[in-house]
Design a protein around this motif. Sequence first.
Motif, short mmCIF file in Angstrom:
data_model
loop_
_atom_site.label_atom_id
_atom_site.label_comp_id
_atom_site.label_asym_id
_atom_site.label_seq_id
_atom_site.Cartn_x
_atom_site.Cartn_y
_atom_site.Cartn_z
N SER A 1 3.86 -24.20 -30.21
CA SER A 1 2.61 -23.56 -29.80
C SER A 1 2.06 -24.17 -28.50
CB SER A 1 1.56 -23.70 -30.90
OG SER A 1 1.22 -25.07 -31.09
N THR A 2 2.61 -25.31 -28.08
CA THR A 2 2.07 -26.02 -26.92
C THR A 2 2.73 -25.61 -25.61
OG1 THR A 2 3.62 -27.88 -27.09
CG2 THR A 2 1.59 -28.01 -28.40
N TYR A 3 3.76 -24.77 -25.67
CA TYR A 3 4.44 -24.37 -24.44
C TYR A 3 3.47 -23.65 -23.50
CZ TYR A 3 7.06 -21.52 -21.17
OH TYR A 3 7.50 -20.92 -20.03
N GLY B 1 -2.87 -11.07 -19.98
CA GLY B 1 -1.55 -11.08 -20.61
C GLY B 1 -0.56 -11.98 -19.90
N ASN B 2 0.70 -11.54 -19.93
CA ASN B 2 1.80 -12.33 -19.37
C ASN B 2 2.32 -11.69 -18.08
OD1 ASN B 2 3.39 -10.13 -20.32
ND2 ASN B 2 3.53 -11.11 -22.33
N SER B 3 3.61 -11.83 -17.80
CA SER B 3 4.17 -11.32 -16.55
C SER B 3 4.10 -9.81 -16.44
CB SER B 3 5.63 -11.78 -16.40
OG SER B 3 6.39 -11.33 -17.50
N ILE B 4 4.13 -9.11 -17.57
CA ILE B 4 4.07 -7.65 -17.53
C ILE B 4 2.71 -7.21 -16.99
CG2 ILE B 4 4.21 -5.54 -18.92
CD1 ILE B 4 6.09 -7.08 -20.80
N ILE C 1 2.10 -17.11 -23.60
CA ILE C 1 2.17 -16.74 -25.01
C ILE C 1 0.74 -16.62 -25.56
CG2 ILE C 1 4.43 -17.81 -25.36
CD1 ILE C 1 3.05 -20.23 -26.59
N THR C 2 0.61 -16.20 -26.79
CA THR C 2 -0.72 -15.99 -27.37
C THR C 2 -1.55 -17.26 -27.39
OG1 THR C 2 0.19 -16.25 -29.61
CG2 THR C 2 -0.03 -14.00 -28.77
N PHE C 3 -0.90 -18.41 -27.61
CA PHE C 3 -1.64 -19.67 -27.63
C PHE C 3 -2.20 -19.98 -26.25
CE2 PHE C 3 1.07 -20.12 -31.37
CZ PHE C 3 0.19 -20.66 -32.30
N GLY C 4 -1.45 -19.64 -25.21
CA GLY C 4 -1.94 -19.85 -23.85
C GLY C 4 -3.12 -18.96 -23.53
N VAL C 5 -3.07 -17.71 -23.99
CA VAL C 5 -4.19 -16.80 -23.79
C VAL C 5 -5.43 -17.33 -24.50
CG1 VAL C 5 -5.08 -14.50 -24.37
CG2 VAL C 5 -2.81 -14.74 -23.34
N LEU C 6 -5.25 -17.82 -25.71
CA LEU C 6 -6.39 -18.37 -26.45
C LEU C 6 -7.00 -19.57 -25.71
CD1 LEU C 6 -5.11 -18.16 -30.13
CD2 LEU C 6 -7.07 -16.94 -29.16
N ASP C 7 -6.16 -20.38 -25.09
CA ASP C 7 -6.66 -21.55 -24.38
C ASP C 7 -7.52 -21.19 -23.16
OD1 ASP C 7 -5.61 -23.39 -26.10
OD2 ASP C 7 -3.99 -24.07 -24.78
N ILE D 1 0.03 -8.97 -24.95
CA ILE D 1 0.62 -10.30 -25.07
C ILE D 1 1.45 -10.35 -26.36
CG2 ILE D 1 -1.34 -11.30 -26.33
CD1 ILE D 1 0.64 -13.08 -23.54
N GLY D 2 2.49 -11.17 -26.35
CA GLY D 2 3.24 -11.37 -27.58
C GLY D 2 4.75 -11.33 -27.44
N ILE D 3 5.28 -10.66 -26.41
CA ILE D 3 6.73 -10.56 -26.31
C ILE D 3 7.37 -11.92 -26.05
CG2 ILE D 3 6.79 -10.04 -23.83
CD1 ILE D 3 9.07 -8.57 -26.61
N ASN D 4 6.67 -12.80 -25.32
CA ASN D 4 7.22 -14.15 -25.10
C ASN D 4 7.12 -15.00 -26.37
OD1 ASN D 4 7.85 -13.71 -22.36
ND2 ASN D 4 5.74 -14.10 -21.77
#
Length: 230
Positions: free
Chosen positions: A32-34, A60-63, A87-93, A110-113
């Motif tokens: 979860s820390t990535y 979101g991510n790259s998309i 990832i979702t954890f990064g979005v939450l942060d 978000i979520g595919i990664n």
Amino acid sequence: MRTLFKRTLIALSLLLALNSIAVNAQTVKWDSTYRPGKYAELAAKFKADPKSKKDFVFLGNSITAGTDWARLLDLPQAKNRGISGDITFGVLDRLQDVIDGKPEKIFILIGINDISRNIPDSIILRNYKTMIARIRKGSKKTQIYFNTLLPVNSSFEKFKNHYGKDEHILWLNDQIRKFTAKNVTVIDLYPVFLDQSNHLKAELTKDGLHLIPSGYQVWADFLKKSGYLK
């Protein structure tokens, strides 16, 4: 007798060790820390960017990161908050910074990664619900638009960790479609980009995962036609 007892203990120890190895071999590890390499830099840049209650935030991510939303939609208030690899954890942060701006709309994809990194579907779904709860609590007037995940296309053979996991995409999308909380609208992007073989349309992607300009135009046209930008 003592020798037999020792042999029994050794045999039991070996059996326990083998069982432990078998269990560990069957356990898929996830982290979860990535955070992507440019995560801190981009998060700081986003935080420094002026904010308005009229903003349309694309999160979101790259998309999400792959286009200029303001130009694509002809909406100066559209803000790109995509980070490649997130990832979702990064979005939450980094979500609090978005909430503090109290934008008019937030579009989340978000979520595919997470799927590619073997984060369990139940954890991804939990994070989705946490995002919604935090936005609703911290910015009550913000309209939340939650997108279903896009399909992928394995024929490009470039992002192998993202391919062959369609069941996870389908399950999460089914769960997203059930979101009914106040101020939450589900945008079902998945079928918009699906070909007859249940893959991401090849003519809209460069690598089976990311969109090309014509793919973003399909997305933009769908948002406009469906009234999500009003």
